[in-house]
Design a protein around this motif. Structure first.
Motif, mmCIF file in Angstrom:
data_model
loop_
_atom_site.group_PDB
_atom_site.id
_atom_site.type_symbol
_atom_site.label_atom_id
_atom_site.label_comp_id
_atom_site.label_asym_id
_atom_site.label_seq_id
_atom_site.Cartn_x
_atom_site.Cartn_y
_atom_site.Cartn_z
ATOM 1 N N ASP A 49 0.793 -1.077 -0.156
ATOM 2 C CA ASP A 49 -0.151 0.124 0.107
ATOM 3 C C ASP A 49 0.713 1.213 -0.170
ATOM 4 O O ASP A 49 0.596 2.222 -0.449
ATOM 5 N N THR A 50 1.922 1.247 0.761
ATOM 6 C CA THR A 50 2.909 2.359 1.012
ATOM 7 C C THR A 50 3.606 2.680 -0.658
ATOM 8 O O THR A 50 3.693 3.736 -0.902
ATOM 9 N N ILE A 51 3.835 1.591 -1.137
ATOM 10 C CA ILE A 51 4.501 1.660 -2.719
ATOM 11 C C ILE A 51 3.500 2.137 -3.538
ATOM 12 O O ILE A 51 3.990 2.867 -4.418
ATOM 13 N N ASP A 52 2.333 1.697 -3.239
ATOM 14 C CA ASP A 52 1.285 2.382 -4.556
ATOM 15 C C ASP A 52 0.921 3.902 -4.219
ATOM 16 O O ASP A 52 0.845 4.639 -4.939
ATOM 17 N N GLU A 53 1.100 4.121 -2.836
ATOM 18 C CA GLU A 53 1.045 5.674 -2.440
ATOM 19 C C GLU A 53 2.017 6.358 -3.026
ATOM 20 O O GLU A 53 1.977 7.450 -3.373
ATOM 21 N N LEU B 13 2.195 9.461 -5.564
ATOM 22 C CA LEU B 13 2.858 10.617 -5.626
ATOM 23 C C LEU B 13 3.854 11.017 -6.538
ATOM 24 O O LEU B 13 3.874 12.180 -7.040
ATOM 25 N N VAL B 14 4.488 9.844 -7.160
ATOM 26 C CA VAL B 14 5.495 10.304 -8.036
ATOM 27 C C VAL B 14 4.893 10.550 -9.304
ATOM 28 O O VAL B 14 5.161 11.377 -10.112
ATOM 29 N N TYR C 30 5.497 18.572 -12.877
ATOM 30 C CA TYR C 30 6.666 18.967 -13.507
ATOM 31 C C TYR C 30 6.622 19.059 -14.949
ATOM 32 O O TYR C 30 6.988 19.882 -15.630
ATOM 33 N N ASN C 31 5.740 18.027 -15.684
ATOM 34 C CA ASN C 31 5.607 18.187 -17.293
ATOM 35 C C ASN C 31 4.534 19.441 -17.458
ATOM 36 O O ASN C 31 5.040 20.069 -18.594
ATOM 37 N N ARG C 32 3.642 19.813 -16.668
ATOM 38 C CA ARG C 32 2.891 20.883 -16.770
ATOM 39 C C ARG C 32 3.571 22.334 -16.799
ATOM 40 O O ARG C 32 3.660 22.985 -17.474
ATOM 41 N N LEU C 33 4.628 22.296 -15.453
ATOM 42 C CA LEU C 33 5.428 23.477 -15.424
ATOM 43 C C LEU C 33 6.326 23.671 -16.496
ATOM 44 O O LEU C 33 6.807 24.812 -17.114
ATOM 45 N N LEU C 34 6.890 22.469 -17.093
ATOM 46 C CA LEU C 34 7.969 22.562 -18.131
ATOM 47 C C LEU C 34 7.162 22.986 -19.420
ATOM 48 O O LEU C 34 7.829 23.915 -20.182
ATOM 49 N N GLU C 35 6.050 22.540 -19.805
ATOM 50 C CA GLU C 35 5.117 23.227 -20.760
ATOM 51 C C GLU C 35 4.937 24.676 -20.728
ATOM 52 O O GLU C 35 4.980 25.391 -21.665
ATOM 53 N N GLN C 36 4.742 24.900 -19.380
ATOM 54 C CA GLN C 36 4.327 26.525 -19.378
ATOM 55 C C GLN C 36 5.773 27.339 -19.817
ATOM 56 O O GLN C 36 5.646 28.372 -20.465
ATOM 57 N N PHE C 37 6.426 26.621 -19.122
ATOM 58 C CA PHE C 37 7.931 27.227 -19.429
ATOM 59 C C PHE C 37 8.339 27.456 -21.015
ATOM 60 O O PHE C 37 8.645 28.645 -21.610
ATOM 61 N N ARG C 38 8.063 26.399 -21.668
ATOM 62 C CA ARG C 38 8.329 26.363 -23.043
ATOM 63 C C ARG C 38 7.495 27.303 -24.068
ATOM 64 O O ARG C 38 7.824 27.860 -24.593
#
Length: 160
Positions: free
Chosen positions: A10-14, A18-19, A26-34
């Motif tokens: 369960d901890t691994i799934d959580e 989170l990852v 991260y991908n959203r922020l990178l796209e906004q930066f680009r």
């Protein structure tokens, strides 16, 4: 043993969730930066909506009255190259021909004039005029007998 593994799974799934959340963020922020970089430095950066007022040219009718015109006539002189000052030191280089014998009749040719061209040359801490003199030669015998008059002159040295 399965009781100990289940909380770990369960901890691994959580942690995986989170990852995945952080990757999405991260991908959203990178796209906004680009996108911001493209808007600022991209091909269409000149079409910024805030700059439309800079060159706001209103179309106005211009009325030109033709009754206040005048005609001016004048003569314009062709531009002439000014002579180099006479007080500059000069180095005279004479470019002469070797063969002063007329090819037509074999008589000796006489000097009939010369072309002088001057070039200003800057030597560090010293300015002087280099004067190239090229005498012109013609045959008097051919001139007097009205045969072909050949004029000989050394070629002009190469100049940059």
């Amino acid at each position: 043993m399965t009781d100990k593994i289940k909380p770990l799974l369960d901890t691994i799934d959580e942690l995986k969730a989170l990852v995945l959340q952080f990757e999405n963020k991260y991908n959203r922020l990178l796209e906004q930066f680009r996108l911001a970089q493209h808007q600022r430095f991209g091909k269409s950066s000149e079409s910024d909506f805030t700059q439309f007022d800079l060159f706001n040219e209103t179309e106005e009718e211009i009325i030109i009255e033709n009754d206040d015109t005048q005609t001016i006539t004048y003569l314009r002189q062709k531009p002439k190259r000014q002579r180099l000052p006479a007080d500059l030191p000069r180095t005279v280089i004479i470019h002469d021909i070797k063969d002063k014998i007329c090819e037509c009749c074999g008589h000796e040719m006489h000097a009939m004039g010369k072309d002088i061209s001057e070039k200003l040359e800057f030597v560090p801490a010293k300015v002087e005029v280099i004067q190239h003199v090229r005498p012109k030669y013609a045959c008097r015998h051919c001139e007097q007998n009205n045969t072909s008059v050949d004029i000989k002159q050394a070629p002009m040295p190469a100049s940059p």
